[in-house]
Design a protein around this motif. Structure first.
Motif, PDB file in Angstrom:
ATOM      1  N   LEU A  18      41.954  40.481  38.889  1.00 42.28           N
ATOM      2  CA  LEU A  18      42.543  40.607  40.223  1.00 42.28           C
ATOM      3  C   LEU A  18      41.467  40.677  41.320  1.00 42.28           C
ATOM      4  O   LEU A  18      41.800  40.572  42.498  1.00 42.28           O
ATOM      5  N   ARG A  19      40.203  40.824  40.937  1.00 42.46           N
ATOM      6  CA  ARG A  19      39.118  40.870  41.926  1.00 42.46           C
ATOM      7  C   ARG A  19      38.995  39.571  42.696  1.00 42.46           C
ATOM      8  O   ARG A  19      38.474  39.547  43.803  1.00 42.46           O
ATOM      9  N   GLU A  20      39.474  38.483  42.098  1.00 43.90           N
ATOM     10  CA  GLU A  20      39.360  37.172  42.737  1.00 43.90           C
ATOM     11  C   GLU A  20      40.497  36.885  43.719  1.00 43.90           C
ATOM     12  O   GLU A  20      40.500  35.846  44.370  1.00 43.90           O
ATOM     13  N   LEU A  21      41.444  37.809  43.840  1.00 47.76           N
ATOM     14  CA  LEU A  21      42.552  37.608  44.767  1.00 47.76           C
ATOM     15  C   LEU A  21      42.092  37.754  46.212  1.00 47.76           C
ATOM     16  O   LEU A  21      41.197  38.553  46.506  1.00 47.76           O
ATOM     17  N   PRO A  22      42.708  37.034  47.140  1.00 44.85           N
ATOM     18  CA  PRO A  22      42.447  37.268  48.560  1.00 44.85           C
ATOM     19  C   PRO A  22      42.819  38.710  48.917  1.00 44.85           C
ATOM     20  O   PRO A  22      43.776  39.276  48.372  1.00 44.85           O
ATOM     21  N   ALA A  23      42.074  39.301  49.828  1.00 44.83           N
ATOM     22  CA  ALA A  23      42.274  40.711  50.206  1.00 44.83           C
ATOM     23  C   ALA A  23      43.705  40.981  50.661  1.00 44.83           C
ATOM     24  O   ALA A  23      44.265  42.035  50.343  1.00 44.83           O
ATOM     25  N   ALA A  24      44.317  40.062  51.372  1.00 45.19           N
ATOM     26  CA  ALA A  24      45.688  40.272  51.865  1.00 45.19           C
ATOM     27  C   ALA A  24      46.680  40.382  50.712  1.00 45.19           C
ATOM     28  O   ALA A  24      47.596  41.221  50.755  1.00 45.19           O
ATOM     29  N   GLN A  25      46.521  39.560  49.677  1.00 46.49           N
ATOM     30  CA  GLN A  25      47.436  39.618  48.535  1.00 46.49           C
ATOM     31  C   GLN A  25      47.258  40.920  47.765  1.00 46.49           C
ATOM     32  O   GLN A  25      48.233  41.532  47.327  1.00 46.49           O
ATOM     33  N   LEU A  26      46.020  41.345  47.598  1.00 48.12           N
ATOM     34  CA  LEU A  26      45.751  42.604  46.916  1.00 48.12           C
ATOM     35  C   LEU A  26      46.329  43.769  47.723  1.00 48.12           C
ATOM     36  O   LEU A  26      46.948  44.680  47.164  1.00 48.12           O
ATOM     37  N   HIS A  27      46.153  43.720  49.038  1.00 47.73           N
ATOM     38  CA  HIS A  27      46.683  44.777  49.901  1.00 47.73           C
ATOM     39  C   HIS A  27      48.210  44.865  49.772  1.00 47.73           C
ATOM     40  O   HIS A  27      48.767  45.957  49.697  1.00 47.73           O
TER      41      HIS A  27
END
Length: 195
Positions: free
Chosen positions: A17-26
């Motif tokens: 999940l580290r490769e996800l865009p920050a907005a999706q992780l948020h």
């Protein structure tokens, strides 16, 4: 759990999940962790799958139950692991064919069904994780089928006991449930082992 602490735990357990865009992780973290006590039903047979669980702590037993009350444990899901049945139901847009029970109280995040499908299509690391999960769990299930079909119950019980930490704190019924047997037979086999 604060969002920064939750994010740290999530990314430690699920590094893809580290490769996800920050907005999706948020967006995933914004919903917060769900807490379920021991004994709670996470999902049940014939229930629609609403999302993909990401276990942060605790454990879930995935079992197949017979109408007569007997159970066969298919597998366990712990922190950093995922439920192949949930991913299968999401991919096939099907209902569950087993039950998920909280074994030790669980904290988890749930990835909604639409987001799961979107991430599967968009993020190679997430897709690789899901297909590796299928490979691992399928191997585990084949070993289970092989054990049930070709090993005697006393051999399966001995292997189960050897795999548990010592000293073992379990009931005869819990061992029987894990083996897909009945308590009376497990009790008889344990007496034979003692002799």
């Amino acid at each position: 759990m604060q969002e920064s602490s939750l994010q740290h735990t999530l990314l430690q357990l699920y590094p893809m999940l580290r490769e996800l865009p920050a907005a999706q992780l948020h967006d995933l973290l914004a919903a917060g962790a769900m807490h379920l006590p021991a004994g709670a039903i996470v999902f049940d047979e014939n229930q629609a799958c609403m999302g993909f669980p990401l276990i942060l702590s605790g454990s879930v037993r995935v079992i197949k139950a017979a109408p007569n009350g007997r159970e066969l444990q298919l597998y366990r899901v712990g922190p950093g692991e995922s439920c192949i049945l949930s991913s299968s139901c999401l991919l096939g847009q099907a209902s569950y064919h087993a039950r998920g029970l909280v074994e030790q109280e669980v904290d988890m995040l749930v990835l909604p069904a639409g987001v799961f499908r979107s991430w599967l299509a968009e993020h190679e690391s997430f897709r690789d994780y899901i297909f590796n999960l299928f490979s691992e769990r399928l191997t585990d299930l084949m070993q289970l089928v092989s054990a049930v079909a070709f090993q005697k119950l006393d051999q399966r019980l001995a292997a189960l006991l050897a795999s548990k930490p010592s000293p073992l704190h379990s009931t005869h019924q819990a061992l029987a449930d894990e083996l897909g047997s009945v308590r009376e037979i497990v009790t008889r086999l344990l007496r034979n082992f003692a002799e």
